[in-house]
Every structure is written in C-alpha cells, then in structure tokens.
Enzyme design. Structure first.
Site, PDB file in Angstrom:
ATOM      1  N   HIS A  87       0.820  -1.226   0.000  1.00  0.00           N
ATOM      2  CA  HIS A  87       0.000   0.000   0.000  1.00  0.00           C
ATOM      3  C   HIS A  87       0.853   1.276   0.000  1.00  0.00           C
ATOM      4  CE1 HIS A  87      -3.690  -2.195   0.463  1.00  0.00           C
ATOM      5  NE2 HIS A  87      -3.337  -2.703   1.627  1.00  0.00           N
ATOM      6  N   ASP A 125      -2.844 -10.452  -2.369  1.00  0.00           N
ATOM      7  CA  ASP A 125      -3.385 -10.043  -1.074  1.00  0.00           C
ATOM      8  C   ASP A 125      -4.888  -9.769  -1.233  1.00  0.00           C
ATOM      9  OD1 ASP A 125      -2.204  -8.753   1.695  1.00  0.00           O
ATOM     10  OD2 ASP A 125      -3.969  -7.655   1.022  1.00  0.00           O
ATOM     11  N   HIS A 178      -6.429  -7.167  -0.244  1.00  0.00           N
ATOM     12  CA  HIS A 178      -6.586  -5.756  -0.592  1.00  0.00           C
ATOM     13  C   HIS A 178      -5.712  -5.399  -1.786  1.00  0.00           C
ATOM     14  CE1 HIS A 178      -7.377  -6.137   3.804  1.00  0.00           C
ATOM     15  NE2 HIS A 178      -8.417  -5.401   3.482  1.00  0.00           N
ATOM     16  N   ASP A 229      -4.457 -12.896   3.974  1.00  0.00           N
ATOM     17  CA  ASP A 229      -5.724 -12.351   4.486  1.00  0.00           C
ATOM     18  C   ASP A 229      -6.902 -12.719   3.592  1.00  0.00           C
ATOM     19  OD1 ASP A 229      -4.704 -10.751   2.495  1.00  0.00           O
ATOM     20  OD2 ASP A 229      -4.962  -8.854   3.555  1.00  0.00           O
TER      21      ASP A 229
END
Length: 334
Positions: A154, A190, A192, A279
């Site tokens: 990120h 991931d 996200h 995740d």
C-alpha cells in the site's frame, strides 16, 4: 526455498488504529511474524544493501520524513504513536510544512498506519529482507521467501497507508531491473489491492502489474484497483486488476488466477515478484474471502507452474492463530 527475516522487523509495535469510526487495537502486530517464524525454520540472515535501492522507488523527502517523524512527534510534546488527522483532498503541493501533524497528513492517506519509535528500523529491515531474498535469486536460486513485516504494497512513492511504509515488492522489482533480471512481472494476491505498487509502476511500460483482490467499490483501499485501471501513456495494458466479490472461495478464485497467469505469460516475463497476502483466508478477522488452507497449496502450485524465478514477498494476513500454517502450506505448494 531459502527464507529471510530480521529480528529488527519486530521493533514496529503500533498500539491502535482508527477503524470503522472508533479506535481499536492495531491488527498488524508482532504476533503475525512470530506465527510464521514458529511454523517454519532455517531462516537466513539479512544483508544491508543500504538506502540506494529504497531511493530508486521512494522520494528522498519521504524517506527523511519517515526516519524522523516519531522523534518530531515526541519533540512536539506528544506521546505514543504518531498519527495524522488532516489529509489533503487535492494533489499534494510542494509546501514547506513545519508542524508534524501537517507532515503526517501530507505523507499518508489513512489513520490506520501510525509511526512508532521502531517503525523506521522495522520498515528499513523489511525492505532489506526483500532485497536479501532477491539477491539469492540473482545468485541462481529459482525462488526465495521474504518475510516482510511491516508489509509494503500500500506504500507509494511518497506516502504510507494500509499498515505499509516502504514498498518491499516495488523495491525488489526495481532492483531486479537494475540487475537485468527482467522483464519483471508483479502478481499481488493479497485480499486488498496493492495500490502503492500500482501507483509506482502505473506509467512504467517495463513492469507488468497484476492484482487479484476484493472489489474496491466496497473494500479498502476504495480509490484504486478497479478493472478499468490499465496503466497510462506508454504503459497502457501493463496493469491488470481483477476485483472479486466478498465471499469468493477457492473455486471462484481460480479463474481470476488463471487469467492473471496467462497475462504474465503473454507478457514474456522472465522474473516474478509475488506479493502474497494470507488475508484471503476464510477466518481472517478484517477480510472477507473464503479461501481454505488447501487452496493456498493449489494457488501456489499454479503460480510455480509459470516456471519463473520467483521472489515471494509477505504482505497481509491477520488470522494470527492460523497464519503460520497457512504460509507454510503456500510455500509447500510452491
């Protein structure tokens, strides 16, 4: 497969984050790497490649800010972790900002990524962990695993967010380019979207970026990762976003994975950087896919079938009790 980690990555220990309108315990804790360390053995030492590989991705001013932010916070009479509360709604201008609160807003995009007394050390050694694993591949190994913590995907050229400060996958990709290991493809799996990685390479025709992630219309980071984002300028077509709905299980995930792998093959990549987030697990407390442990073995085997030199970089995964076993299953499948 050689595995890399440095204990200095444990120095980052944020206490809390702002989530769903209230303060909550921070999800990205030292228990995450400890779970993985307990499930695997034979960890390799990490080398220090210095600041130059970081500067190939991140602004000097941002690196200086990140290194000194917590000390500025304390000097301003604050206690605890440094966290911003004012964020610009337009493109950041080149302003001289004296107050630490203003700097925190200028270099971040959320209130869930505090800077602690140990954040710079941990993030620095997280990046060095990725570089050390890459060095093993440059030396002839076909794969290596970098237990990067804090995660990185990120983080953009000059901003932090999503628990990320330095973009480990992007730093490794730039280094791989410099070592003539490319063309380099990055695959982000991931939960996200890897918005920082996409931003860094969005106009770069020499890096291919593919991401399979939760639909950003309803999941973090919201403003990146939509299917119509494909790159810009000479790099149009080198970004592939494959958003999936909440509840996606292994069977529904596989077509998107096959599409990403086919695109990487068509692009004629010679090196793969894999941003791996666990995740996507059905029991993850902050995410909403439904992958099981056996799915990780199958996903990893499909990626390994590309037969590319592959650096696996750890990103998210917050079901701490299951995390180590899930990562071990993925590496076993690979």
């Amino acid at each position: 497969m050689k595995r890399f980690f440095d204990d200095r990555q444990l120095r980052h220990a944020p206490a809390r984050e702002l989530h769903n309108g209230d303060w909550t315990d921070h999800a990205e804790t030292v228990a995450r790497p400890r779970s993985i360390l307990s499930a695997l053995d034979d960890w390799q030492p990490v080398r220090d490649f210095g600041r130059e590989p970081l500067r190939a991705v991140h602004d000097d001013a941002y690196l200086d800010f990140l290194e000194g932010a917590h000390a500025e916070w304390i000097a301003a009479g604050r206690t605890g972790d440094a966290i911003g509360y004012t964020f610009p709604v337009v493109r950041r201008r080149a302003l001289r900002l004296d107050r630490i609160d203003a700097k925190l807003g200028a270099y971040s995009y959320d209130a869930g990524t505090p800077i602690t007394a140990g954040t710079w050390d941990a993030a620095y050694w997280s990046a060095q962990t990725a570089l050390s694993a890459l060095d093993r591949i440059a030396g002839g190994d076909r794969s290596a695993f970098a237990l990067c913590r804090p995660p990185g995907h990120h983080a953009g050229r000059d901003y932090l967010g999503g628990y990320c400060y330095l973009n480990n996958a992007a730093i490794a990709a730039r280094r791989a380019q410099a070592l003539n290991l490319g063309p380099v493809a990055i695959l982000d799996i991931d939960y996200h979207h890897g918005n920082g990685t996409q931003d860094i390479f969005y106009a770069d025709p020499d890096i291919f970026f593919a991401s399979i992630h939760a639909d950003p219309r309803c999941d973090y980071p919201f403003y990146w990762g939509h299917a119509d984002e494909t790159g810009e300028g000479a790099a149009i077509g080198t970004t592939l976003n494959l958003p999936l709905p909440r509840g996606t299980d292994g069977a529904a995930y596989r077509p998107a994975l096959d599409r990403a792998l086919a695109a990487i093959t068509r692009w004629s990549a010679r090196m793969l950087i894999l941003s791996f987030g666990a995740d996507t697990f059905v029991g993850d407390p902050i995410s909403h896919f439904a992958l099981e442990r056996d799915d990780y073995r199958e996903i990893a085997a499909a990626i390994a079938a590309l037969d590319l030199p592959t650096l696996i970089v750890m990103e998210g995964g917050y079901a701490v009790g299951e995390l180590g076993a899930n990562v071990a299953a993925f590496l076993d499948g690979f």
